[in-house]
Design a protein around this motif. Sequence first.
Motif, PDB file in Angstrom:
ATOM      1  N   LYS A 173     -16.949 -34.861  38.373  1.00 54.33           N
ATOM      2  CA  LYS A 173     -16.778 -35.589  39.474  1.00 54.33           C
ATOM      3  C   LYS A 173     -15.401 -36.350  39.724  1.00 54.33           C
ATOM      4  O   LYS A 173     -15.119 -36.907  40.848  1.00 54.33           O
ATOM      5  CB  LYS A 173     -17.651 -36.683  39.636  1.00 54.33           C
ATOM      6  N   PHE A 174     -14.598 -36.283  38.630  1.00 55.71           N
ATOM      7  CA  PHE A 174     -13.290 -36.832  38.804  1.00 55.71           C
ATOM      8  C   PHE A 174     -12.342 -35.631  39.095  1.00 55.71           C
ATOM      9  O   PHE A 174     -11.164 -36.089  38.951  1.00 55.71           O
ATOM     10  CB  PHE A 174     -12.724 -37.581  37.609  1.00 55.71           C
ATOM     11  N   GLY A 175     -12.783 -34.402  39.229  1.00 62.67           N
ATOM     12  CA  GLY A 175     -11.636 -33.450  39.482  1.00 62.67           C
ATOM     13  C   GLY A 175     -11.188 -32.715  38.284  1.00 62.67           C
ATOM     14  O   GLY A 175      -9.981 -32.075  38.266  1.00 62.67           O
ATOM     15  N   VAL A 176     -12.033 -32.854  37.253  1.00 65.86           N
ATOM     16  CA  VAL A 176     -11.467 -32.498  35.908  1.00 65.86           C
ATOM     17  C   VAL A 176     -12.580 -31.269  35.484  1.00 65.86           C
ATOM     18  O   VAL A 176     -13.469 -31.564  35.415  1.00 65.86           O
ATOM     19  CB  VAL A 176     -11.431 -33.541  34.926  1.00 65.86           C
ATOM     20  N   THR A 177     -11.735 -30.288  35.214  1.00 67.13           N
ATOM     21  CA  THR A 177     -12.613 -29.096  34.478  1.00 67.13           C
ATOM     22  C   THR A 177     -12.374 -29.115  33.103  1.00 67.13           C
ATOM     23  O   THR A 177     -11.516 -29.452  32.665  1.00 67.13           O
ATOM     24  CB  THR A 177     -12.454 -27.790  35.441  1.00 67.13           C
ATOM     25  N   CYS A 178     -13.549 -28.303  32.434  1.00 63.41           N
ATOM     26  CA  CYS A 178     -13.098 -28.236  30.961  1.00 63.41           C
ATOM     27  C   CYS A 178     -13.992 -26.848  30.766  1.00 63.41           C
ATOM     28  O   CYS A 178     -15.268 -26.707  30.975  1.00 63.41           O
ATOM     29  CB  CYS A 178     -14.016 -29.362  30.265  1.00 63.41           C
ATOM     30  N   ASN A 179     -13.284 -25.907  30.107  1.00 60.30           N
ATOM     31  CA  ASN A 179     -13.440 -24.673  29.708  1.00 60.30           C
ATOM     32  C   ASN A 179     -13.170 -24.456  28.032  1.00 60.30           C
ATOM     33  O   ASN A 179     -12.476 -25.042  27.654  1.00 60.30           O
ATOM     34  CB  ASN A 179     -13.173 -23.665  30.466  1.00 60.30           C
ATOM     35  N   ALA A 180     -14.016 -23.351  27.582  1.00 57.00           N
ATOM     36  CA  ALA A 180     -13.636 -23.079  26.238  1.00 57.00           C
ATOM     37  C   ALA A 180     -13.160 -21.475  26.373  1.00 57.00           C
ATOM     38  O   ALA A 180     -13.769 -20.624  26.882  1.00 57.00           O
ATOM     39  CB  ALA A 180     -14.556 -23.304  25.177  1.00 57.00           C
ATOM     40  N   ILE A 181     -12.337 -21.273  25.096  1.00 57.75           N
ATOM     41  CA  ILE A 181     -11.973 -19.791  25.146  1.00 57.75           C
ATOM     42  C   ILE A 181     -12.255 -19.460  23.608  1.00 57.75           C
ATOM     43  O   ILE A 181     -11.871 -20.133  22.645  1.00 57.75           O
ATOM     44  CB  ILE A 181     -10.332 -19.415  25.265  1.00 57.75           C
ATOM     45  N   ALA A 182     -12.892 -18.499  23.432  1.00 59.04           N
ATOM     46  CA  ALA A 182     -13.469 -18.058  22.106  1.00 59.04           C
ATOM     47  C   ALA A 182     -12.872 -16.581  21.650  1.00 59.04           C
ATOM     48  O   ALA A 182     -13.309 -15.688  22.136  1.00 59.04           O
ATOM     49  CB  ALA A 182     -15.025 -17.903  21.975  1.00 59.04           C
ATOM     50  N   PRO A 183     -11.830 -16.510  21.083  1.00 56.98           N
ATOM     51  CA  PRO A 183     -10.990 -15.566  20.613  1.00 56.98           C
ATOM     52  C   PRO A 183     -11.791 -14.626  19.575  1.00 56.98           C
ATOM     53  O   PRO A 183     -12.381 -15.046  18.915  1.00 56.98           O
ATOM     54  CB  PRO A 183      -9.808 -15.930  20.141  1.00 56.98           C
ATOM     55  N   GLY A 184     -11.606 -13.433  19.762  1.00 58.98           N
ATOM     56  CA  GLY A 184     -11.862 -12.517  18.792  1.00 58.98           C
ATOM     57  C   GLY A 184     -10.898 -12.289  17.509  1.00 58.98           C
ATOM     58  O   GLY A 184     -10.165 -13.234  17.433  1.00 58.98           O
ATOM     59  N   PHE A 185     -10.662 -11.080  17.180  1.00 62.19           N
ATOM     60  CA  PHE A 185      -9.510 -10.966  16.146  1.00 62.19           C
ATOM     61  C   PHE A 185      -8.221 -11.080  16.896  1.00 62.19           C
ATOM     62  O   PHE A 185      -7.704  -9.928  17.558  1.00 62.19           O
ATOM     63  CB  PHE A 185      -9.726  -9.822  15.316  1.00 62.19           C
ATOM     64  N   ILE A 186      -7.248 -11.962  16.485  1.00 64.28           N
ATOM     65  CA  ILE A 186      -6.140 -12.105  17.092  1.00 64.28           C
ATOM     66  C   ILE A 186      -5.121 -12.249  15.972  1.00 64.28           C
ATOM     67  O   ILE A 186      -5.296 -12.890  14.718  1.00 64.28           O
ATOM     68  CB  ILE A 186      -5.820 -13.520  18.020  1.00 64.28           C
ATOM     69  N   GLU A 187      -4.032 -11.349  15.980  1.00 67.92           N
ATOM     70  CA  GLU A 187      -2.971 -11.271  15.097  1.00 67.92           C
ATOM     71  C   GLU A 187      -2.100 -12.512  15.004  1.00 67.92           C
ATOM     72  O   GLU A 187      -1.407 -12.760  15.926  1.00 67.92           O
ATOM     73  CB  GLU A 187      -1.938 -10.095  15.533  1.00 67.92           C
ATOM     74  N   THR A 188      -2.132 -13.464  14.094  1.00 70.76           N
ATOM     75  CA  THR A 188      -1.799 -14.750  13.915  1.00 70.76           C
ATOM     76  C   THR A 188      -1.483 -14.955  12.327  1.00 70.76           C
ATOM     77  O   THR A 188      -1.926 -14.043  11.532  1.00 70.76           O
ATOM     78  CB  THR A 188      -2.432 -16.012  14.352  1.00 70.76           C
ATOM     79  N   ALA A 189      -0.786 -16.127  12.289  1.00 73.19           N
ATOM     80  CA  ALA A 189      -0.777 -16.166  10.538  1.00 73.19           C
ATOM     81  C   ALA A 189      -1.957 -16.808  10.189  1.00 73.19           C
ATOM     82  O   ALA A 189      -1.963 -16.682   9.003  1.00 73.19           O
ATOM     83  CB  ALA A 189       0.332 -17.534  10.453  1.00 73.19           C
ATOM     84  N   MET A 190      -2.818 -17.273  10.885  1.00 71.09           N
ATOM     85  CA  MET A 190      -4.140 -17.538  10.309  1.00 71.09           C
ATOM     86  C   MET A 190      -5.018 -16.641   9.942  1.00 71.09           C
ATOM     87  O   MET A 190      -5.846 -16.699   8.976  1.00 71.09           O
ATOM     88  CB  MET A 190      -4.850 -18.355  11.420  1.00 71.09           C
ATOM     89  N   THR A 191      -5.077 -15.502  10.745  1.00 69.98           N
ATOM     90  CA  THR A 191      -5.881 -14.139  10.394  1.00 69.98           C
ATOM     91  C   THR A 191      -5.074 -13.610   9.297  1.00 69.98           C
ATOM     92  O   THR A 191      -5.634 -12.755   8.397  1.00 69.98           O
ATOM     93  CB  THR A 191      -6.036 -13.256  11.621  1.00 69.98           C
ATOM     94  N   ARG A 192      -3.885 -13.384   9.082  1.00 72.22           N
ATOM     95  CA  ARG A 192      -3.178 -13.032   7.966  1.00 72.22           C
ATOM     96  C   ARG A 192      -3.536 -13.815   6.673  1.00 72.22           C
ATOM     97  O   ARG A 192      -3.819 -13.034   5.604  1.00 72.22           O
ATOM     98  CB  ARG A 192      -1.520 -12.999   8.192  1.00 72.22           C
ATOM     99  N   ALA A 193      -3.678 -15.110   6.705  1.00 73.63           N
ATOM    100  CA  ALA A 193      -4.205 -15.857   5.660  1.00 73.63           C
ATOM    101  C   ALA A 193      -5.533 -15.556   5.053  1.00 73.63           C
ATOM    102  O   ALA A 193      -5.828 -15.559   4.143  1.00 73.63           O
ATOM    103  CB  ALA A 193      -3.959 -17.413   6.131  1.00 73.63           C
ATOM    104  N   THR A 194      -6.300 -15.149   6.052  1.00 75.98           N
ATOM    105  CA  THR A 194      -7.818 -14.929   5.924  1.00 75.98           C
ATOM    106  C   THR A 194      -7.742 -13.544   5.021  1.00 75.98           C
ATOM    107  O   THR A 194      -8.418 -13.380   4.032  1.00 75.98           O
ATOM    108  CB  THR A 194      -8.595 -14.580   7.219  1.00 75.98           C
ATOM    109  N   ALA A 195      -6.846 -12.517   5.568  1.00 73.28           N
ATOM    110  CA  ALA A 195      -6.733 -11.246   4.766  1.00 73.28           C
ATOM    111  C   ALA A 195      -6.261 -11.479   3.284  1.00 73.28           C
ATOM    112  O   ALA A 195      -6.729 -10.921   2.447  1.00 73.28           O
ATOM    113  CB  ALA A 195      -5.734 -10.296   5.408  1.00 73.28           C
ATOM    114  N   GLU A 196      -5.190 -12.371   3.329  1.00 69.57           N
ATOM    115  CA  GLU A 196      -4.710 -12.732   1.638  1.00 69.57           C
ATOM    116  C   GLU A 196      -5.973 -13.368   0.936  1.00 69.57           C
ATOM    117  O   GLU A 196      -6.171 -13.173  -0.280  1.00 69.57           O
ATOM    118  CB  GLU A 196      -3.649 -13.849   2.077  1.00 69.57           C
ATOM    119  N   ARG A 197      -6.773 -14.444   1.505  1.00 70.44           N
ATOM    120  CA  ARG A 197      -7.804 -14.970   0.811  1.00 70.44           C
ATOM    121  C   ARG A 197      -8.827 -13.894   0.139  1.00 70.44           C
ATOM    122  O   ARG A 197      -9.334 -13.883  -0.596  1.00 70.44           O
ATOM    123  CB  ARG A 197      -8.507 -15.897   1.664  1.00 70.44           C
TER     124      ARG A 197
END
Length: 252
Positions: A173-197
């Motif tokens: 009601k204040f003109g503010v929207t809120c949405n979420a994005i749920a990525p699948g597998f994205i090539e980032t340092a974080m997914t690289r760290a997961t592979a290393e783990r």
Amino acid sequence: MSPTPRVAIVTGAARGIGAATAERLASEGHAVAVVDLKEADAQEVVDRITADGGKAVAVGCDVSDADQVTAAVDTVAERLGPPAILVNNAGVLRDNLLFKMSPDDWDTVMNVHLRGSFLMSKAAQAHMTANKWGRIVNLSSSSALGNRGQANYSAAKAGLQGFTKTLAIELGKFGVTCNAIAPGFIETAMTRATAERMGINYDDMKAFKAKEIPVQRVGGPEDIANAVAFFTGEDAGFVSGQVLYVAGGPLD
């Protein structure tokens, strides 16, 4: 409709999805606060944005610390103007199987993902509601559907979806929207760290994941930045409380 220049805050923006998002929003004409734990890390992204003719500032902030969040948002308002766009992207991994996961592993992930998004949203919405326009985008994950070794991360990312829907109800009601994005597998340092783990070769992991994805490739940070650009745009004012899986195929 051409974008109206506004002030955007992107957390966890020193690298990966956050950096790509900050640069994309800057290319849309927005002034961007590049927020990360260390200001020096965020400055590298700011330098790229300003080199391309954009406007940006680096802000160091631990998003799980209430005082630091208040100070950071105040700084943005003073240096760039009242924030109208917030992208809650800051995140950490503390992966482990449940029986090995420590309370600190649990708390650290919850504090950054959930508490951080709560604190940042609460601080930023004061400016958005006052100006009767705002866009909040929370970064969830396909791991919200459950993922072995990520009880903390999965719970936090699922929690962000409920948080998103509630903010959409409260702030609409204040003109503010809120949405979420749920990525699948994205090539980032974080997914690289997961592979290393996991002790897996990262290139092999990407190749394996690509075969499982209908579009036959893994995602890049720019794929998520594109979705953020839509949700934060002028034309998305009737889209709120949604969770968009950006994963190269359908996920439930």
